[in-house]
Design a protein around this motif. Structure first.
Motif, short mmCIF file in Angstrom:
data_model
loop_
_atom_site.label_atom_id
_atom_site.label_comp_id
_atom_site.label_asym_id
_atom_site.label_seq_id
_atom_site.Cartn_x
_atom_site.Cartn_y
_atom_site.Cartn_z
N GLU A 44 0.99 -1.08 0.02
CA GLU A 44 0.15 -0.15 -0.15
C GLU A 44 0.92 1.05 0.42
OE1 GLU A 44 -0.91 3.27 2.32
OE2 GLU A 44 -0.41 0.87 3.89
N VAL A 45 1.56 0.92 1.14
CA VAL A 45 2.47 2.83 1.06
C VAL A 45 3.17 2.67 -0.34
CG1 VAL A 45 4.38 3.54 2.51
CG2 VAL A 45 2.88 2.60 3.48
N THR A 48 0.95 3.78 -3.33
CA THR A 48 -0.08 5.01 -3.49
C THR A 48 0.42 6.46 -2.82
OG1 THR A 48 -1.37 4.32 -1.23
CG2 THR A 48 -1.66 3.38 -3.52
N PRO A 49 1.74 6.68 -2.74
CA PRO A 49 2.41 7.91 -1.74
C PRO A 49 1.67 9.12 -2.82
CG PRO A 49 4.24 7.47 -3.22
CD PRO A 49 2.90 6.33 -3.23
N TYR A 50 0.32 8.84 -2.04
CA TYR A 50 -0.41 10.30 -3.15
C TYR A 50 0.35 11.66 -3.15
CZ TYR A 50 -3.75 14.00 -3.71
OH TYR A 50 -4.56 15.41 -4.35
#
Lengths: 292, 404
Positions: A44-45, A48-50
């Motif tokens: 997840e990390v 998907t760093p916004y």
């Protein structure tokens, strides 16, 4: 298709990252028409760093312990809205699957949602710095089960997660390894095409957590299979229908253990040989049980 | 109050409060319902299950989850694919959802959940107070509190309309007092299907999980981005202040029923003493006011319907000319020796020109009965405050010293 892989390059995983490989193989098996749920964790990390994302399929992360429930809701929502054909896939680490998320996952499988759950098992909490999970194997040194003067590392064997899922009556459970991508892709494809809750447990060596060179992910994964420590099999409707035979290629567990820093103490501490013998016994039992 | 209720007795039926809520949910045409049984919420989910079993809720899936944590988590998934999503819970179940509550609000999923308010453990207690939902005040959920069964039924449709507004997209809890409202049989008008279909348009969110247009939901935001996400949630909450009022008025125009927007008032115009409260105690307070008005006590009621967003301006407008404000709280902030409505009310008055004494009473904990005499006693205390100032700012009500 926007890119050759539905997991775009440029993510922030380590070189040799097992999660990236597992996610890529899973998407190759599932195809474009899917929705993916990931619990909290490395995958997840790093993807998907916004405002960036590596996912070329719709993807959702909610919390650490609820991927099974979120996937259930997605499946129910699609059904209620009359949207047919879209596959619902959850992809999470061993901690999210076997420890903190076990209840939600059990609920989802007991209720029989049409979902596929992929456990990417790198045998510890890697995102938080290599702490022990229920998937950590016997004898592995982690930051919360360190080897020490009076400890050989983790004192318990891995939880048998596929067996737990099988007890829910899942129509399809398979183990996979990053060393055998074609096998994994085929199993994911099969799992997503079978109606009901299906489960893939992927053995996924982590370069940083296990302590091996970033070029060795596949080799380490292959050695786990060749020693019998990670048997590859399929179970359909409760019956083992296929196993990958090791045959004459069988390797002693030492060869697997010595590739990794997490087992280094077994080769330096007094009494380590006895511990290695116990690990060999685990492999021998697997070989006997599955006829490897 | 400018709104005159237009309720035709021939349309009224006598049903249990929980049934009225379940019927209202059905009328709002949900796509996914997910719930876990817990007293006193159970009758709502049982009635919904029966509707499902009888095929009365089309295009809907009901998920019998294994915990409240999963009840709300499942709705994260269903709401994200564009399904109108509903749950109901209370007390321990709501507390178990705590982490998911933040997540739902942060992901801007307009899920609606009925809370049959109940005390929290320990000691375990199944009766009504507001500690459960008040303890979730900072999670980013709109919180509306109902006075009676008609209001909680009607509030269900209002909440969907408020939450699903594109300027808001925040979840709502509609709160009803456990047992007092959930298990009471009262005459009411069940939410009308034909009007509701006009009042509440289908849920069509701008962004959904859809393979034809892949989007990433729930990414992680580092310090460079996180503040702006929080700011936008607060802005949505502020937007909902007006929306709650507008929707209540629109509901009145279409259905003829009105129970207040952010707040409601009763006999406040010339009131020296104003009592503030939330939930079913409002009915008791109105009876007390009727009784005391006959004795020329100038007393009025400020019913707080929206606790989040907090209607600061609306409250100030009502209490600015009062001589004393009395706040009744069915909750306690331990370590503050005060209830939340009291604390919030005092806080919004600071830095203003309004200089009115505010006193607080923690009341009805764990379902302890609140007779009219208790409220009358509190009002006589308030009269004493008008004469000689505050002696005790906040206190427990009906404390049994002999049990301590």
């Amino acid at each position: 298709m926007k890119s050759i892989s539905l997991l775009a390059p440029g993510h922030r995983g380590c070189a040799g990252c097992c999660d990236a490989m597992a996610a890529k193989f899973t998407l190759m098996g599932a195809g474009e028409d899917c929705i993916v749920v990931s619990p909290t964790g490395c995958l997840e990390v790093m993807t998907t760093p916004y405002p960036e994302t590596s996912w070329d399929v719709p993807w959702i992360h909610s919390l650490f312990e609820n991927a099974g429930a979120v996937a259930s809701g997605i499946e129910a929502g699609l059904k209620a809205l009359g949207k047919q054909g879209t596959k619902v896939i959850a992809m999470g680490g061993d901690g999210a699957t076997m420890d903190i998320g076990l209840q939600a996952l059990s609920g989802a499988f007991e209720r029989g949602h049409n979902i596929t759950y992929v456990c990417i098992d790198n045998e510890a909490y890697m995102n938080t710095g290599v702490q022990r999970s229920a998937a950590t194997p016997y004898g592995a040194s982690t930051t919360t089960s360190p080897a020490g003067k009076v400890s050989f590392g983790n004192p318990r064997p891995k939880k048998n997660m596929p067996a737990i899922i099988l007890a829910h009556g899942s129509p399809y459970v398979a183990t996979t390894s990053l060393a055998y991508p074609k096998d994994m892709i085929a199993k994911v494809k099969k799992a997503t095409e079978i109606e009901g809750p299906t489960y893939i447990h992927c053995h996924a060596p982590c370069t940083t957590g296990w302590g091996f060179d970033t070029s060795k992910t596949v080799e380490v994964a292959r050695m786990a299979v060749q020693t019998g420590l990670w048997p590859l099999y399929e179970v359909e409707d409760g019956k083992v229908t296929k196993v990958r035979k090791i045959g004459n290629n069988k390797k002693p567990v030492e060869e697997y253990l010595k590739m990794q820093r997490r087992f280094k103490h077994l080769f330096t501490m007094e009494g380590g040989a006895e511990e290695i013998a116990k690990i060999q016994a685990i492999a021998d039992k697997n070989i006997e049980e599955f006829g490897l | 109050m400018a709104h005159e209720m237009k309720m035709d007795k021939k349309n009224m039926v006598v049903v249990e409060g929980s049934y009225a809520v379940a019927h209202a949910v059905k009328t709002c045409r949900p796509n996914v319902i997910s719930a876990y049984p817990i007293t006193p919420q159970t009758h709502i989910v049982e009635d919904l299950s029966k509707f499902m079993a009888d095929g009365e809720i089309p295009n809907c899936e009901y998920i019998n989850v294994e915990s409240e944590f999963s009840a709300l988590s499942a709705l994260v998934g269903s709401s994200a694919v564009g399904a109108r999503s509903y749950s109901a819970t209370t007390s321990q179940g709501l507390e178990l959802m705590h982490e998911v509550l933040f997540n739902v609000a942060g992901m801007r999923l307009p899920i609606i959940m009925t809370v049959a308010n109940r005390a929290v453990s320990a000691p375990i207690n199944i009766w009504n107070d507001h500690q459960d939902s008040i303890s979730q005040r900072d999670t980013g959920w709109i919180q509306l509190y109902a006075e009676n069964t008609q209001e909680i039924s009607d509030m269900t449709a209002q909440a969907f309309k408020i939450s699903e507004d594109r300027d808001i997209m925040m979840p709502s809890m509609t709160c009803m007092d456990g047992f007092i409202l959930s298990h009471v049989y009262e005459p009411l008008v069940l939410l009308e299907q034909d009007i509701t279909d006009e009042f509440l348009p289908p849920f069509r969110p701008e962004r959904i999980l859809d393979p034809k247009n892949p989007m990433t939901f729930g990414a992680f935001a580092d310090p460079h981005f996180y503040t702006e996400f929080r700011y936008q949630q607060e802005r949505a909450m502020q937007n909902s202040l007006k929306k709650i009022e507008d929707v209540a008025n629109e509901f009145y125009d279409m259905y003829g029923r009105y129970f207040g927007g952010l707040i409601d008032e009763y006999q406040t115009e010339d009131a020296d003493i104003i009592i503030m409260a939330m939930g079913s105690i409002i009915g008791t307070i109105k009876d007390v006011i009727d009784h005391l008005r006959e004795k020329n006590v100038k007393i009025g009621l400020l019913k707080v319907r929206a606790f989040r967003p907090f209607p600061a301006q609306a409250i100030m407008n009502v209490i600015k000319d009062a001589k004393v404000v009395v706040v009744l709280d069915k909750n306690i902030s331990l370590g503050m020796n005060a209830g939340a409505l009291f604390i919030e009310t005092k806080s919004v008055l600071y830095n203003t020109d309004i200089d009115v004494p505010v006193i607080g009473y923690m009341i009805g904990q764990g379902g302890r009965d609140i007779p009219m005499s208790t409220i009358e006693k509190i009002i006589s205390d308030a009269e004493e405050v008008m004469r000689s100032g505050i002696k005790i700012e906040s206190q427990f009500t009906d404390l049994k010293e002999e049990l301590l």
